[in-house]
Design a protein around this motif. Sequence first.
Motif, short mmCIF file in Angstrom:
data_model
loop_
_atom_site.label_atom_id
_atom_site.label_comp_id
_atom_site.label_asym_id
_atom_site.label_seq_id
_atom_site.Cartn_x
_atom_site.Cartn_y
_atom_site.Cartn_z
N PRO A 82 55.42 28.79 15.75
CA PRO A 82 55.05 29.75 16.80
C PRO A 82 56.16 30.00 17.81
O PRO A 82 56.35 31.13 18.26
CB PRO A 82 53.83 29.09 17.46
N PHE A 83 56.90 28.96 18.13
CA PHE A 83 57.93 29.11 19.15
C PHE A 83 59.10 29.93 18.64
O PHE A 83 59.67 30.74 19.38
CB PHE A 83 58.40 27.73 19.62
N ILE A 84 59.51 29.74 17.38
CA ILE A 84 60.60 30.55 16.83
C ILE A 84 60.18 32.02 16.74
O ILE A 84 60.96 32.92 17.05
CB ILE A 84 61.01 30.02 15.45
N VAL A 85 58.93 32.26 16.34
CA VAL A 85 58.43 33.64 16.27
C VAL A 85 58.45 34.28 17.65
O VAL A 85 58.92 35.42 17.82
CB VAL A 85 57.01 33.66 15.67
N LEU A 86 57.96 33.56 18.65
CA LEU A 86 57.94 34.10 20.01
C LEU A 86 59.35 34.35 20.53
O LEU A 86 59.60 35.34 21.22
CB LEU A 86 57.19 33.14 20.95
N PHE A 90 56.53 21.97 11.14
CA PHE A 90 56.13 23.35 10.86
C PHE A 90 55.17 23.91 11.91
O PHE A 90 55.44 24.97 12.50
CB PHE A 90 55.54 23.44 9.46
N PRO A 91 54.03 23.26 12.17
CA PRO A 91 53.08 23.85 13.12
C PRO A 91 53.59 23.88 14.56
O PRO A 91 53.20 24.75 15.34
CB PRO A 91 51.84 22.96 13.00
N SER A 92 54.46 22.94 14.94
CA SER A 92 54.92 22.91 16.32
C SER A 92 56.11 23.83 16.57
O SER A 92 56.34 24.26 17.70
CB SER A 92 55.31 21.48 16.71
N VAL A 117 54.71 8.95 11.82
CA VAL A 117 55.27 9.89 12.78
C VAL A 117 54.15 10.45 13.64
O VAL A 117 53.12 10.87 13.13
CB VAL A 117 55.99 11.05 12.05
N PRO A 118 54.31 10.42 14.98
CA PRO A 118 53.26 10.95 15.85
C PRO A 118 52.95 12.41 15.52
O PRO A 118 53.84 13.24 15.44
CB PRO A 118 53.87 10.82 17.25
N ALA A 119 51.67 12.69 15.33
CA ALA A 119 51.24 14.05 15.02
C ALA A 119 50.57 14.65 16.25
O ALA A 119 50.10 13.94 17.12
CB ALA A 119 50.26 14.04 13.83
N GLY A 120 50.52 15.94 16.32
CA GLY A 120 49.88 16.59 17.44
C GLY A 120 49.25 17.90 17.04
O GLY A 120 49.58 18.49 16.03
N ASN A 121 48.31 18.37 17.84
CA ASN A 121 47.69 19.64 17.62
C ASN A 121 48.70 20.76 17.84
O ASN A 121 49.45 20.74 18.80
CB ASN A 121 46.51 19.80 18.59
N TRP A 125 57.36 17.34 7.70
CA TRP A 125 57.66 18.76 7.93
C TRP A 125 56.38 19.57 8.08
O TRP A 125 56.24 20.38 9.00
CB TRP A 125 58.49 19.30 6.77
N TRP A 126 55.42 19.35 7.18
CA TRP A 126 54.21 20.17 7.16
C TRP A 126 53.27 19.86 8.31
O TRP A 126 52.68 20.77 8.92
CB TRP A 126 53.49 19.99 5.83
#
Length: 410
Positions: A51-55, A46-48, A371-375, A41-42
């Motif tokens: 921002p999209f929910i806020v936008l 969370f990071p992915s 789990v694949p992580a991404g920037n 989750w963290w």
Amino acid sequence: MTRRSPLLTLLYACSAIALVIILVSHPETSFEAAIRGLEVWWEVVFPSTLPFIVLSEILMGVGVVHFAGVLLEPLMRPLFNVPGTGGFVLTMGFASGYPVAAKLTTRLREQGSITKAEGERLVSFTTTGDPLFVIGAVAIGFFHSELFGFVLAFSHYVSALLLGVLYRFYSPFSPATKPLEKNHLPLPLRALQAMHRARLRDRRPFGKLMGEAVQSALHTLLMIGGFIIVFSVLLQLFATIELTRFLSSLLAVFLGPLGVPSAFSSGIIAGLFEVTLGAQGISEVSSGVPMIWKAVVASAIVSWGGISVHAQVASILSETDIRVAPYLMARALHAALASLLAFFCWKPITASSWFAGKDVPVFMPTTSSGVPAGNWWDSLLHSSLAAFAILLVLIILSLCFRAVRKQRSK
């Protein structure tokens, strides 16, 4: 068995007591599973997603959803039997993944922009995985194949649109929102007018709008994180008490007559609960199994979404009168349609000269739990570009539909 049945109450109580006993008897296993769920989750969700929910919340506040609604009305109404505002949910749902579509559908229902039946149709076919997850995490991260991602994405999104066309006939006699009033202004100007009026009705200063958007996004993500951790613990406990192996052996008996290799049984059981673990389990099946079968099963698991996602969607929809049963039925239909499309499109795509050289192993960084992580910036950029591309295609199709209808009316 109805909701008020005492047998159902007894079943709930016994299940809860059994889970508590298992949890207490395996504290170390539960703790480690909770840590893995928290990490997923963290570091990934969370990071992915934040921002999209806020936008999305900000775009709804400034009236962009009404702008898109006017432009997409000629497309969404005849194809999916939902108002044009559903095009905004379709765009954001496809680009940002589950359960964002449920959140946006709930907001539209609270605003009175859609009816109950339209909300049930909308959330049923717009709840999908995002392209970064489908192509990046599953296809490249687990199967190490970009070509696999094309097959998976095609079957996943095309089947979702087909599901939307099928669901336009769901509850056909239910009340519907009124079609938009037409005036002498061109369509783009009417869309701008609707956006401006929606912004004036909102009345919130931009600072307050952004603050409430962040609060709403954090509330939603905390709920999502809780479900991810709980289901991570449950799945690990089921594996510890050999329940997963028992269900896998039972499923293998039914897979044989259907022609599906029994090696997929454990991955399917995991995917029934959690989509990421299910896709990872399918990717670990023996290399002797044909890739076409892996594509078929992985496509079904990704389209199903997992009970973890369904619980998140049910929690979000509980704020309105939108029922969960049509959504669950849609997920089963989506899985069936996606698996059929993956089976039939595998050979045409893999044999196409355009995809030559795409099946080169590509690797992605992963978290310690696999789990694949991404920037987070890459996630936001890819999701935003996908949303813009989807919205642009929908607007072009909507204008084409409108032009054809005008030509026929002459």
